[in-house]
Design a protein around this motif. Sequence first.
Motif, PDB file in Angstrom:
ATOM      1  N   GLY A  11      17.024  47.388  86.143  1.00 29.42           N
ATOM      2  CA  GLY A  11      17.966  46.574  86.921  1.00 29.42           C
ATOM      3  C   GLY A  11      18.214  45.181  86.380  1.00 29.42           C
ATOM      4  N   ASN A  12      17.644  44.873  85.203  1.00 30.96           N
ATOM      5  CA  ASN A  12      17.915  43.567  84.582  1.00 30.96           C
ATOM      6  C   ASN A  12      19.252  43.624  83.854  1.00 30.96           C
ATOM      7  N   THR A  13      19.817  42.481  83.567  1.00 28.68           N
ATOM      8  CA  THR A  13      20.978  42.453  82.668  1.00 28.68           C
ATOM      9  C   THR A  13      20.485  41.926  81.318  1.00 28.68           C
ATOM     10  N   VAL A  14      21.187  42.292  80.254  1.00 23.11           N
ATOM     11  CA  VAL A  14      20.620  42.079  78.917  1.00 23.11           C
ATOM     12  C   VAL A  14      21.613  41.416  77.964  1.00 23.11           C
ATOM     13  N   ILE A  15      21.044  40.516  77.157  1.00 22.42           N
ATOM     14  CA  ILE A  15      21.777  40.013  75.986  1.00 22.42           C
ATOM     15  C   ILE A  15      20.952  40.478  74.804  1.00 22.42           C
ATOM     16  N   PHE A  16      21.562  41.161  73.855  1.00 23.47           N
ATOM     17  CA  PHE A  16      20.739  41.496  72.696  1.00 23.47           C
ATOM     18  C   PHE A  16      21.352  41.009  71.405  1.00 23.47           C
ATOM     19  N   ARG A  52       9.220  48.415  92.439  1.00 29.34           N
ATOM     20  CA  ARG A  52       9.341  47.502  91.308  1.00 29.34           C
ATOM     21  C   ARG A  52      10.778  46.987  91.250  1.00 29.34           C
ATOM     22  N   SER A  53      10.914  45.656  91.159  1.00 26.65           N
ATOM     23  CA  SER A  53      12.236  45.021  91.160  1.00 26.65           C
ATOM     24  C   SER A  53      12.498  44.368  89.812  1.00 26.65           C
ATOM     25  N   PRO A  54      13.771  44.176  89.477  1.00 23.54           N
ATOM     26  CA  PRO A  54      14.077  43.544  88.176  1.00 23.54           C
ATOM     27  C   PRO A  54      13.674  42.076  88.148  1.00 23.54           C
ATOM     28  N   LEU A  55      13.667  41.522  86.924  1.00 19.91           N
ATOM     29  CA  LEU A  55      13.246  40.127  86.746  1.00 19.91           C
ATOM     30  C   LEU A  55      14.417  39.179  86.523  1.00 19.91           C
ATOM     31  N   GLY A  56      15.549  39.684  86.010  1.00 23.49           N
ATOM     32  CA  GLY A  56      16.698  38.797  85.781  1.00 23.49           C
ATOM     33  C   GLY A  56      17.420  39.098  84.497  1.00 23.49           C
ATOM     34  N   VAL A  57      17.602  38.031  83.694  1.00 24.06           N
ATOM     35  CA  VAL A  57      18.345  38.183  82.435  1.00 24.06           C
ATOM     36  C   VAL A  57      17.334  38.312  81.287  1.00 24.06           C
ATOM     37  N   VAL A  58      17.485  39.369  80.520  1.00 26.91           N
ATOM     38  CA  VAL A  58      16.545  39.638  79.421  1.00 26.91           C
ATOM     39  C   VAL A  58      17.243  39.372  78.085  1.00 26.91           C
ATOM     40  N   LEU A  59      16.562  38.643  77.217  1.00 29.78           N
ATOM     41  CA  LEU A  59      17.041  38.477  75.843  1.00 29.78           C
ATOM     42  C   LEU A  59      16.214  39.407  74.968  1.00 29.78           C
ATOM     43  N   SER A  60      16.887  40.360  74.322  1.00 33.11           N
ATOM     44  CA  SER A  60      16.163  41.370  73.552  1.00 33.11           C
ATOM     45  C   SER A  60      16.494  41.230  72.066  1.00 33.11           C
ATOM     46  N   MET A  61      15.462  41.078  71.254  1.00 33.58           N
ATOM     47  CA  MET A  61      15.655  40.905  69.806  1.00 33.58           C
ATOM     48  C   MET A  61      14.695  41.809  69.052  1.00 33.58           C
ATOM     49  N   GLY A  62      15.240  42.747  68.314  1.00 34.06           N
ATOM     50  CA  GLY A  62      14.397  43.705  67.579  1.00 34.06           C
ATOM     51  C   GLY A  62      14.187  43.268  66.138  1.00 34.06           C
ATOM     52  N   THR A 122      14.684  47.780  69.058  1.00 37.90           N
ATOM     53  CA  THR A 122      15.556  47.045  69.971  1.00 37.90           C
ATOM     54  C   THR A 122      15.687  47.851  71.266  1.00 37.90           C
ATOM     55  N   PHE A 123      15.879  49.155  71.104  1.00 37.06           N
ATOM     56  CA  PHE A 123      16.102  49.990  72.291  1.00 37.06           C
ATOM     57  C   PHE A 123      14.843  50.199  73.129  1.00 37.06           C
ATOM     58  N   THR A 124      13.656  50.072  72.510  1.00 33.18           N
ATOM     59  CA  THR A 124      12.440  50.273  73.310  1.00 33.18           C
ATOM     60  C   THR A 124      12.195  49.097  74.256  1.00 33.18           C
ATOM     61  N   THR A 125      12.937  48.015  74.088  1.00 32.08           N
ATOM     62  CA  THR A 125      12.889  46.960  75.121  1.00 32.08           C
ATOM     63  C   THR A 125      14.195  46.955  75.919  1.00 32.08           C
ATOM     64  N   LEU A 126      15.316  47.152  75.226  1.00 33.17           N
ATOM     65  CA  LEU A 126      16.621  47.079  75.892  1.00 33.17           C
ATOM     66  C   LEU A 126      16.775  48.145  76.997  1.00 33.17           C
ATOM     67  N   ILE A 127      16.411  49.375  76.689  1.00 34.04           N
ATOM     68  CA  ILE A 127      16.616  50.463  77.661  1.00 34.04           C
ATOM     69  C   ILE A 127      15.727  50.299  78.901  1.00 34.04           C
ATOM     70  N   PRO A 128      14.413  50.072  78.740  1.00 35.31           N
ATOM     71  CA  PRO A 128      13.610  49.861  79.952  1.00 35.31           C
ATOM     72  C   PRO A 128      14.062  48.631  80.742  1.00 35.31           C
TER      73      PRO A 128
END
Length: 542
Positions: free
Chosen positions: A206-211, A176-186, A195-201
């Motif tokens: 391997g994605n990078t995150v903006i939350f 399984r490979s990452p998808l890219g840049v994730v925008l996480s909003m709880g 917020t963390f149940t999406t941010l941490i996984p």
Amino acid sequence: MSTRIDSPGPIFARPDEIPEAVRLAYYDQGARYLIGGEVHTWSGPCQEVLSPVCVLENDGASQHRLGHYPLMTATESIQALESACQAYDRGCGEWPTMSVADRIRHVESFIPRMEAVRDEVVRLLMWEIGKTLPDAAKEFDRTVVYIRDTIQALKELDRTSSRFAVEEGFVAQVRRSPLGVVLSMGPYNYPLNETFTTLIPALIMGNTVIFKPPKYGVLLHAPLLQAFAESFPPGVVNTVYGEGPVVIAPLMESGRIDVLAFIGSARVASILKHQHPRPNRLRCVLGLEAKNAAVVLSHADIDLAVKECVLGATSYNGQRCTAIKIIFVHRSIASSFCERFVTEIGRLKVGMPWEEGVHITPLPEAGKTEWLTKLVSDAKSGGAEVINRGGGTVDHTLFYPAVLYPAKPDMQICKVEQFGPVTPIVQYDNDDEVIAWLNQSPFGQQLALFGTDARELSRLIDPAVNQVCRVNINSQCQRGPDKFPFTGRKDSAEGTLSVSDALRVFSIRSLVAAKATEVNEGIISEIVSGRHSRFLSTDFIF
Ligand code: G3H
């Protein structure tokens, strides 16, 4: 000061009446943000944070001033995006190419740093959203357990990926490979946990995150910024704060967000999705509104049903997406159920979130008590009554739970997600009425069935499982255990979250395949034995 629902009285305290152990001095550390691996101090305009908890001064009660957070502009938002894109570097960055074992080590290093600020985060959580102290502590601890479980689940996933598959003359390794840049909003009701149940996984895959923290429940993230900065390479975690249209629209409109992880309203989710210029590239993981019903069948254990429905409808003032938001009771037991339900509701303690045994606390959303009052008046004008003493009383930010009976399915309160302590009880005669309500509902998260007759229960279970995603028998609706799938149909969700599902949601299967010829097998063996690739590898994580 606390009181009971059936005897409204003064509940707000003077500053000197607040126990010292739970007092919160003005929090002046909120104007910080994390971009490019550095915690910056914001000097621009800020949003003042008011607690839902009022304090009594000489001129009356008013919402306690807690602190402030940055009101960023599109410029900082794009800086956060650049930082996340640079760290991802089209999948060639240090983080997305790091071995799973090393990524796990980074996440593991975050846990003690997070635990070191537990008290500060829990206290802010309590003051910012009015969650009771035990529930705020539970939210923090559950989140830490979720992180540990995520690490464990990834180890298990990686163990199955570290072997080669041989099929129809091909040899392949699938990972399984990452998808890219994730925008996480709880959401504001679980600002840390959800917020963390999406941010941490997202991170660990391997994605990078903006939350972006929710509108309420912002300051509690500030003590964690340094922990993120110290635990992850620069740009892997970034934060933005401010008004959604100002800071989120530029991110979505850039087309450079690969995954939107959003927990909130369907209306906002739809706006965000439509802002993205390349919708086919955007993956969405959404947790949206729900209108979970409890159905109390004619042979139900009424005491058990009452106990679970009271908890389901009023925990954290009904501000849970999984809360029971409408109750159908079979006509043959309706009056008995209502009587006991009202008695139990009347016993709930109303007060300040730090008080022992308190259950009902002030509401954080601006205008919420007015909106709930309107729903109650609408139901009253349609023939329902508030059947509990004190129900619907408003004291500044506090709304005393109201039980509406007999409610009718066409009343506003039976159609919308109230997300607050107003419970409509509808009496019904046959299952078809409940099934018809479920079928027409725009929501499809969960259902709670109360009954003791196996056949009677089965008549509803089978149609219900194709309308909602979890049917609870003789218990309230809930997300946990976190290893169970958590999702919804229709307008309630997109994608499935559980500890293991979340790892899948934030990744995609990639494989390296070759015809199983002697030459190819030799090349693959050399790559593996020489450790030339991180992807083609049989390393086993213990
Ligand atoms: O608000 C929605 C939450 O995910 C519900 O979680 O059932 O554990 O309170 P909970």
